[in-house]
Structure formats: structure tokens, C-alpha cells
Design a protein around this motif. Structure first.
Motif, mmCIF file in Angstrom:
data_model
loop_
_atom_site.group_PDB
_atom_site.id
_atom_site.type_symbol
_atom_site.label_atom_id
_atom_site.label_comp_id
_atom_site.label_asym_id
_atom_site.label_seq_id
_atom_site.Cartn_x
_atom_site.Cartn_y
_atom_site.Cartn_z
ATOM 1 N N THR A 140 0.854 -1.344 -0.096
ATOM 2 C CA THR A 140 0.088 -0.021 -0.043
ATOM 3 C C THR A 140 0.882 1.033 -0.102
ATOM 4 O OG1 THR A 140 -1.872 1.205 1.073
ATOM 5 C CG2 THR A 140 -0.113 0.093 2.561
ATOM 6 N N CYS A 141 0.369 2.325 -0.557
ATOM 7 C CA CYS A 141 0.782 3.491 -0.401
ATOM 8 C C CYS A 141 -0.122 4.579 0.098
ATOM 9 C CB CYS A 141 1.413 4.222 -1.722
ATOM 10 S SG CYS A 141 0.197 4.177 -3.071
ATOM 11 N N CYS A 142 -0.982 3.946 0.616
ATOM 12 C CA CYS A 142 -2.190 4.580 1.337
ATOM 13 C C CYS A 142 -2.216 4.643 2.709
ATOM 14 C CB CYS A 142 -3.518 4.242 0.876
ATOM 15 S SG CYS A 142 -3.900 4.521 -1.069
ATOM 16 N N HIS A 143 -1.052 5.552 3.456
ATOM 17 C CA HIS A 143 -1.289 5.555 4.819
ATOM 18 C C HIS A 143 -0.703 6.834 5.225
ATOM 19 C CE1 HIS A 143 3.072 5.614 4.098
ATOM 20 N NE2 HIS A 143 2.799 4.681 3.029
ATOM 21 N N HIS A 150 -2.946 13.159 2.878
ATOM 22 C CA HIS A 150 -4.161 14.149 3.184
ATOM 23 C C HIS A 150 -4.969 14.799 2.158
ATOM 24 C CE1 HIS A 150 -1.090 17.052 1.758
ATOM 25 N NE2 HIS A 150 -2.077 17.879 1.723
ATOM 26 N N SER A 151 -4.373 14.686 1.076
ATOM 27 C CA SER A 151 -5.125 15.168 -0.213
ATOM 28 C C SER A 151 -5.960 13.907 -0.776
ATOM 29 C CB SER A 151 -4.410 15.728 -1.089
ATOM 30 O OG SER A 151 -3.483 15.017 -1.665
ATOM 31 N N TRP A 152 -5.411 12.725 -0.739
ATOM 32 C CA TRP A 152 -5.977 11.454 -1.617
ATOM 33 C C TRP A 152 -7.328 11.017 -0.581
ATOM 34 C CZ3 TRP A 152 -1.530 7.550 -2.749
ATOM 35 C CH2 TRP A 152 -0.571 8.081 -3.649
ATOM 36 N N ARG A 153 -7.368 11.115 0.896
ATOM 37 C CA ARG A 153 -8.302 10.371 1.750
ATOM 38 C C ARG A 153 -9.457 10.879 0.931
ATOM 39 N NH1 ARG A 153 -9.346 10.633 7.990
ATOM 40 N NH2 ARG A 153 -10.625 8.941 8.048
ATOM 41 N N ILE A 156 -10.437 9.861 -2.317
ATOM 42 C CA ILE A 156 -10.860 8.447 -2.448
ATOM 43 C C ILE A 156 -12.406 8.238 -1.867
ATOM 44 C CG2 ILE A 156 -10.434 5.970 -1.354
ATOM 45 C CD1 ILE A 156 -7.501 6.962 -1.641
ATOM 46 N N GLN A 157 -12.523 8.894 -0.687
ATOM 47 C CA GLN A 157 -13.799 8.636 0.177
ATOM 48 C C GLN A 157 -15.221 9.320 -0.675
ATOM 49 O OE1 GLN A 157 -14.326 7.602 3.793
ATOM 50 N NE2 GLN A 157 -15.943 7.187 2.172
ATOM 51 N N GLU A 158 -14.833 10.353 -1.753
ATOM 52 C CA GLU A 158 -15.897 10.693 -2.546
ATOM 53 C C GLU A 158 -16.522 9.630 -3.326
ATOM 54 O OE1 GLU A 158 -14.854 13.850 -5.171
ATOM 55 O OE2 GLU A 158 -14.126 15.216 -3.303
ATOM 56 N N PHE A 159 -15.531 8.576 -4.012
ATOM 57 C CA PHE A 159 -16.302 7.634 -4.741
ATOM 58 C C PHE A 159 -16.246 6.341 -3.984
ATOM 59 C CE2 PHE A 159 -11.708 7.673 -5.932
ATOM 60 C CZ PHE A 159 -11.193 6.486 -5.687
ATOM 61 N N PRO A 163 -16.254 3.116 4.046
ATOM 62 C CA PRO A 163 -15.470 4.098 4.726
ATOM 63 C C PRO A 163 -13.901 4.082 4.555
ATOM 64 C CG PRO A 163 -16.958 3.141 6.186
ATOM 65 C CD PRO A 163 -16.907 2.154 5.098
ATOM 66 N N VAL A 164 -13.086 5.237 4.547
ATOM 67 C CA VAL A 164 -11.751 5.250 4.419
ATOM 68 C C VAL A 164 -11.134 5.618 5.607
ATOM 69 C CG1 VAL A 164 -9.773 6.198 3.248
ATOM 70 C CG2 VAL A 164 -12.098 5.945 1.826
ATOM 71 N N PRO A 165 -10.318 4.554 6.254
ATOM 72 C CA PRO A 165 -9.781 4.848 7.765
ATOM 73 C C PRO A 165 -8.663 5.673 7.509
ATOM 74 C CG PRO A 165 -10.468 2.642 7.570
ATOM 75 C CD PRO A 165 -10.464 3.301 6.128
ATOM 76 N N ASN A 166 -7.783 6.020 8.522
ATOM 77 C CA ASN A 166 -6.794 6.824 8.681
ATOM 78 C C ASN A 166 -5.485 6.065 9.216
ATOM 79 O OD1 ASN A 166 -5.406 9.268 7.931
ATOM 80 N ND2 ASN A 166 -5.455 10.041 9.704
ATOM 81 N N HIS A 167 -5.022 5.079 8.625
ATOM 82 C CA HIS A 167 -3.938 4.109 9.448
ATOM 83 C C HIS A 167 -2.414 4.902 9.008
ATOM 84 C CE1 HIS A 167 -6.899 1.576 10.316
ATOM 85 N NE2 HIS A 167 -7.109 1.182 9.276
ATOM 86 N N SER A 168 -1.685 4.793 9.912
ATOM 87 C CA SER A 168 -0.251 4.975 9.995
ATOM 88 C C SER A 168 0.441 3.598 9.745
ATOM 89 C CB SER A 168 0.171 5.723 11.141
ATOM 90 O OG SER A 168 0.313 4.916 12.180
ATOM 91 N N VAL A 169 1.797 3.762 9.338
ATOM 92 C CA VAL A 169 2.532 2.607 9.008
ATOM 93 C C VAL A 169 2.689 1.919 10.306
ATOM 94 C CG1 VAL A 169 4.855 1.743 8.689
ATOM 95 C CG2 VAL A 169 3.964 3.510 7.302
#
Length: 226
Positions: A140-143, A150-153, A156-159, A163-169
Motif C-alpha cells: 500500500t501507499c495509502c497511509h 491528506h489530499s488523497w483520503r 477516495i472517500q468521494e467515490f 469508509p476510508v480509515p486513517n492508518h499510519s505505518v
């Protein structure tokens, strides 16, 4: 019976249909990154298989004994099943790994783990289906450690139909450590050629694309204990 099934991952049908073409080069790198593993007698799991392209490619490159692809998107699983040909793959629409048995030698996921709300439950479920010493490779590169997240999340949530969580490495790693896995990671595409497509909704510049794929796209290796 699974309770959390959806029809598609994305509200944008064209985007979902294009994933096999767009991700094929990344899947090849995933397979190469595993090394010269002998898959001849392996039972393989693809978690979040979408339309099934990864397992088809893996079989064409490295013959395995059997594979199961699971996803909660029912339409995607139906398309995967229709396209598998005579490859020894079973695709299942389910949100419960207990539905598919156990004894898997190796498991994969690509850009799926960031959408899982309960990482500890996921880690525990994966451990139950893997053989002792089996590996789960999650890419993944979504973390939240990625500068573009901060701009991707919100995009992604729009479409997204989930839900799109907010996980760190660290969140991901710690969940699997607590489940009894040995955890390691590599910068997944650090040495690969990255296709440059110019500015897009996700990458303001080609340099952003290079930085994301070479620094922030990670391949976790979770090795199950005895």
C-alpha cells in the motif's frame, strides 16, 4: 453468511474496470519482490481480489497448486470468476475468511489493507488461515505517513462505497505484531521503472508520482508464527 457485501468498490465503474490494466505492472513487481519462491505446491490467498487479475497473472508466471480470491464486492467477484479460464482459482464474495478454510502457504493484498477499519481483527483472521511460517504480503501507499495522503483520503472517500480509515505505518505494523506475526517492510518500488503519466488527480507532478512509488509505496511482510 457474509453481512457486509457491496456491489462494487467504487461509484465510478470505469475506474474499477481499468484496475487490471493500471495495476498489472505493480503486480509483476509484487511477484518479483517475493523472490524465487517455488509455488508449485502452494495454496495462495488474494485478499481483496477485485476482478481477479492478480491471481490470473501470478498463475501465468508462477504455477501454483490452488488459489482463493476473496472480496466483498459481488460484481467484481462475478467478473473474476468469469475470467479465470482453467486456472485452479476459486473466487468468493465474502467478508469472513472463516468461509474459505485454512492451510494457505502465502497471501497477498494490494491497496486493500488501508480500507480495513479493524486491523487487529484482520491480522487475527489472516493468521488463522495461514500455515505456521506462512507469509502475508500487503502492499500500500495509502497511509497517513505519506505526504499526499491528506489530499488523497477525501478524494477516495468521494467515490468509495466503504469508509476510508486513517492508518499510519505504525498502526498497521503494531496490529500484526499483536496478532503474533513477525513484521518487516521494504520500500516496494524503489528500483522499478515507474510509468510517468503527467499531472493527475492524485499526482500533481511526475516527481510526486516518483516520490510516492519509490518512497511511500510499501510492501509489508507478515510472517506467521508457530
Amino acid at each position: 453468511m457474509s453481512e457486509n457485501l457491496i456491489n462494487t468498490w467504487s461509484k465510478r465503474d470505469a475506474e474499477e474496470d481499468s484496475m487490471t490494466t493500471e495495476h498489472a505492472w505493480i503486480w509483476r513487481e509484487m511477484i518479483a519482490a517475493v523472490g524465487e519462491t517455488d509455488f508449485t505446491n502452494a495454496k495462495v490467498l488474494d485478499f481483496g481480489c477485485n476482478q481477479g487479475g492478480f491471481l490470473r497473472l501470478l498463475y501465468d508466471l508462477r504455477r501454483y497448486a490452488a488459489a482463493v480470491g476473496v472480496d466483498i464486492a459481488q460484481n467484481a467477484v462475478a467478473r473474476a470468476e468469469a475470467q479465470k479460464g482453467d486456472r485452479p482459482i476459486t473466487y468468493r464474495a465474502t467478508d469472513r475468511l472463516s468461509d474459505i478454510g485454512d492451510g494457505f502457504d502465502i497471501a497477498f493484498s494490494h491497496e486493500v489493507i488501508y480500507l480495513i477499519e479493524d486491523l487487529e481483527r484482520h491480522a487475527g483472521d489472516i493468521r488463522k488461515v495461514l500455515k505456521p511460517g506462512g507469509d502475508y504480503y500487503a502492499v500500500t501507499c495509502c497511509h497517513s505517513d505519506s505526504p499526499l495522503w491528506h489530499s488523497w483520503r477525501p478524494k477516495i472517500q468521494e467515490f468509495s462505497n466503504v469508509p476510508v480509515p486513517n492508518h499510519s505505518v505504525s498502526d498497521i505494523a503494531e496490529a500484526f505484531r499483536r496478532a503474533g506475526f513477525q513484521v518487516s517492510v521494504q520500500r516496494f518500488l524503489a528500483s522499478a521503472y515507474v510509468p510517468l503519466g503527467g499531472a493527475s488527480d492524485y499526482f500533481p507532478t511526475d516527481v510526486d508520482r516518483i516520490e510516492t512509488y519509490s518512497r511511500w509505496k510499501l510492501m509489508f511482510q507478515f510472517t506467521s508464527g508457530a
